[in-house]
Design a protein around this motif. Structure first.
Motif, PDB file in Angstrom:
ATOM      1  N   ALA A  99       0.827  -1.205   0.000  1.00  0.00           N
ATOM      2  CA  ALA A  99       0.000   0.000   0.000  1.00  0.00           C
ATOM      3  C   ALA A  99       0.863   1.259   0.000  1.00  0.00           C
ATOM      4  N   ILE A 100       1.897   1.263   0.820  1.00  0.00           N
ATOM      5  CA  ILE A 100       2.786   2.434   0.890  1.00  0.00           C
ATOM      6  C   ILE A 100       3.481   2.659  -0.447  1.00  0.00           C
ATOM      7  N   LEU A 101       3.984   1.589  -1.057  1.00  0.00           N
ATOM      8  CA  LEU A 101       4.682   1.719  -2.332  1.00  0.00           C
ATOM      9  C   LEU A 101       3.744   2.155  -3.464  1.00  0.00           C
ATOM     10  N   LEU A 102       2.515   1.665  -3.450  1.00  0.00           N
ATOM     11  CA  LEU A 102       1.559   2.090  -4.471  1.00  0.00           C
ATOM     12  C   LEU A 102       1.215   3.574  -4.336  1.00  0.00           C
ATOM     13  N   ILE A 103       1.045   4.026  -3.108  1.00  0.00           N
ATOM     14  CA  ILE A 103       0.780   5.452  -2.875  1.00  0.00           C
ATOM     15  C   ILE A 103       1.991   6.287  -3.282  1.00  0.00           C
ATOM     16  N   LEU A 104       3.186   5.842  -2.889  1.00  0.00           N
ATOM     17  CA  LEU A 104       4.414   6.548  -3.236  1.00  0.00           C
ATOM     18  C   LEU A 104       4.610   6.597  -4.749  1.00  0.00           C
ATOM     19  N   ASN A 105       4.296   5.512  -5.430  1.00  0.00           N
ATOM     20  CA  ASN A 105       4.392   5.458  -6.881  1.00  0.00           C
ATOM     21  C   ASN A 105       3.520   6.532  -7.528  1.00  0.00           C
ATOM     22  N   THR A 106       2.303   6.668  -7.053  1.00  0.00           N
ATOM     23  CA  THR A 106       1.388   7.667  -7.600  1.00  0.00           C
ATOM     24  C   THR A 106       1.883   9.079  -7.293  1.00  0.00           C
ATOM     25  N   PHE A 107       2.333   9.322  -6.069  1.00  0.00           N
ATOM     26  CA  PHE A 107       2.807  10.656  -5.701  1.00  0.00           C
ATOM     27  C   PHE A 107       4.068  11.049  -6.463  1.00  0.00           C
ATOM     28  N   VAL A 108       4.981  10.116  -6.665  1.00  0.00           N
ATOM     29  CA  VAL A 108       6.209  10.426  -7.413  1.00  0.00           C
ATOM     30  C   VAL A 108       5.873  10.751  -8.867  1.00  0.00           C
ATOM     31  N   ALA A 109       5.011   9.950  -9.481  1.00  0.00           N
ATOM     32  CA  ALA A 109       4.621  10.216 -10.867  1.00  0.00           C
ATOM     33  C   ALA A 109       3.916  11.567 -10.979  1.00  0.00           C
ATOM     34  N   ALA A 110       3.020  11.865 -10.059  1.00  0.00           N
ATOM     35  CA  ALA A 110       2.317  13.153 -10.083  1.00  0.00           C
ATOM     36  C   ALA A 110       3.284  14.306  -9.829  1.00  0.00           C
ATOM     37  N   GLY A 111       4.204  14.129  -8.896  1.00  0.00           N
ATOM     38  CA  GLY A 111       5.184  15.169  -8.608  1.00  0.00           C
ATOM     39  C   GLY A 111       6.088  15.457  -9.795  1.00  0.00           C
ATOM     40  N   LEU A 112       6.527  14.410 -10.478  1.00  0.00           N
ATOM     41  CA  LEU A 112       7.350  14.604 -11.668  1.00  0.00           C
ATOM     42  C   LEU A 112       6.568  15.297 -12.774  1.00  0.00           C
ATOM     43  N   TRP A 113       5.294  14.953 -12.925  1.00  0.00           N
ATOM     44  CA  TRP A 113       4.478  15.601 -13.949  1.00  0.00           C
ATOM     45  C   TRP A 113       4.283  17.078 -13.626  1.00  0.00           C
ATOM     46  N   ILE A 114       4.066  17.396 -12.361  1.00  0.00           N
ATOM     47  CA  ILE A 114       3.921  18.800 -11.955  1.00  0.00           C
ATOM     48  C   ILE A 114       5.221  19.558 -12.218  1.00  0.00           C
ATOM     49  N   ALA A 115       6.369  18.927 -11.968  1.00  0.00           N
ATOM     50  CA  ALA A 115       7.660  19.563 -12.242  1.00  0.00           C
ATOM     51  C   ALA A 115       7.826  19.833 -13.733  1.00  0.00           C
ATOM     52  N   VAL A 116       7.436  18.881 -14.573  1.00  0.00           N
ATOM     53  CA  VAL A 116       7.512  19.082 -16.026  1.00  0.00           C
ATOM     54  C   VAL A 116       6.582  20.217 -16.447  1.00  0.00           C
ATOM     55  N   LEU A 117       5.360  20.208 -15.929  1.00  0.00           N
ATOM     56  CA  LEU A 117       4.393  21.255 -16.275  1.00  0.00           C
ATOM     57  C   LEU A 117       4.917  22.626 -15.872  1.00  0.00           C
ATOM     58  N   TYR A 118       5.431  22.744 -14.665  1.00  0.00           N
ATOM     59  CA  TYR A 118       5.966  24.019 -14.188  1.00  0.00           C
ATOM     60  C   TYR A 118       7.140  24.466 -15.068  1.00  0.00           C
ATOM     61  N   SER A 119       8.024  23.551 -15.419  1.00  0.00           N
ATOM     62  CA  SER A 119       9.176  23.898 -16.237  1.00  0.00           C
ATOM     63  C   SER A 119       8.762  24.396 -17.604  1.00  0.00           C
ATOM     64  N   VAL A 120       7.829  23.711 -18.217  1.00  0.00           N
ATOM     65  CA  VAL A 120       7.367  24.116 -19.554  1.00  0.00           C
ATOM     66  C   VAL A 120       6.650  25.472 -19.482  1.00  0.00           C
ATOM     67  N   LEU A 121       5.821  25.644 -18.473  1.00  0.00           N
ATOM     68  CA  LEU A 121       5.120  26.937 -18.338  1.00  0.00           C
ATOM     69  C   LEU A 121       6.085  28.071 -18.036  1.00  0.00           C
ATOM     70  N   ALA A 122       7.123  27.800 -17.244  1.00  0.00           N
ATOM     71  CA  ALA A 122       8.117  28.831 -16.944  1.00  0.00           C
ATOM     72  C   ALA A 122       8.877  29.230 -18.204  1.00  0.00           C
ATOM     73  N   LEU A 123       9.162  28.280 -19.077  1.00  0.00           N
ATOM     74  CA  LEU A 123       9.874  28.591 -20.318  1.00  0.00           C
ATOM     75  C   LEU A 123       8.963  29.226 -21.361  1.00  0.00           C
ATOM     76  N   ALA A 124       7.662  28.988 -21.251  1.00  0.00           N
ATOM     77  CA  ALA A 124       6.713  29.493 -22.252  1.00  0.00           C
ATOM     78  C   ALA A 124       6.282  30.930 -21.979  1.00  0.00           C
ATOM     79  N   ARG A 125       6.625  31.495 -20.865  1.00  0.00           N
ATOM     80  CA  ARG A 125       6.143  32.864 -20.565  1.00  0.00           C
ATOM     81  C   ARG A 125       6.819  33.923 -21.344  1.00  0.00           C
TER      82      ARG A 125
END
Length: 125
Positions: A99-125
């Motif tokens: 259960a812990i690893l499944l939750i961590l897996n989801t949070f890491v994937a979501a966190g990495l996606w948020i980092a990519v989104l932020y990076s792209v938006l920061a470069l697109a301004r």
């Protein structure tokens, strides 16, 4: 004659959870998306190999670059999350650890996606 489970399995309620097909299809669809998106993304990235930071940032900040980057990274991170979920479910036997690893897996994937989104938006301004 259609039920091949043992009497013990029937009593315990063991059998198909009815969710494996959806997971299988989602993983295959994300793999097909990656087959299309990753070569496009890598070719565009390779064209900027000799360029400096400003040129690379300008490409990622452009509408085509931003869309291609977000689509490729979304497909890659979703596919990664699905694949790791299968590995965790198949090879981790302790329920709490699973259960812990499944939750961590989801949070890491979501966190990495948020980092990519932020990076792209920061470069697109």
């Amino acid at each position: 004659m259609g039920d091949f489970r043992t009497p013990l399995a029937r009593v315990r309620g063991l059998g198909s959870a009815k969710s494996g097909t959806g997971h299988f299809i989602a993983q295959r669809v994300s793999a097909i998306a990656l087959v299309v998106l990753m070569p496009l993304f890598l070719v565009k990235l390779a064209k900027n190999a000799g360029a400096g930071y400003a040129e690379a940032a300008a490409w990622v900040g452009s509408p085509l670059g931003a869309i291609l980057t977000l689509l490729a990274m979304t497909a890659a991170l979703y596919h990664m999350r699905l694949g790791l979920q299968v590995v965790i479910e198949d090879y981790i036997y302790r329920p709490a650890t699973k259960a812990i690893l499944l939750i961590l897996n989801t949070f890491v994937a979501a966190g990495l996606w948020i980092a990519v989104l932020y990076s792209v938006l920061a470069l697109a301004r």
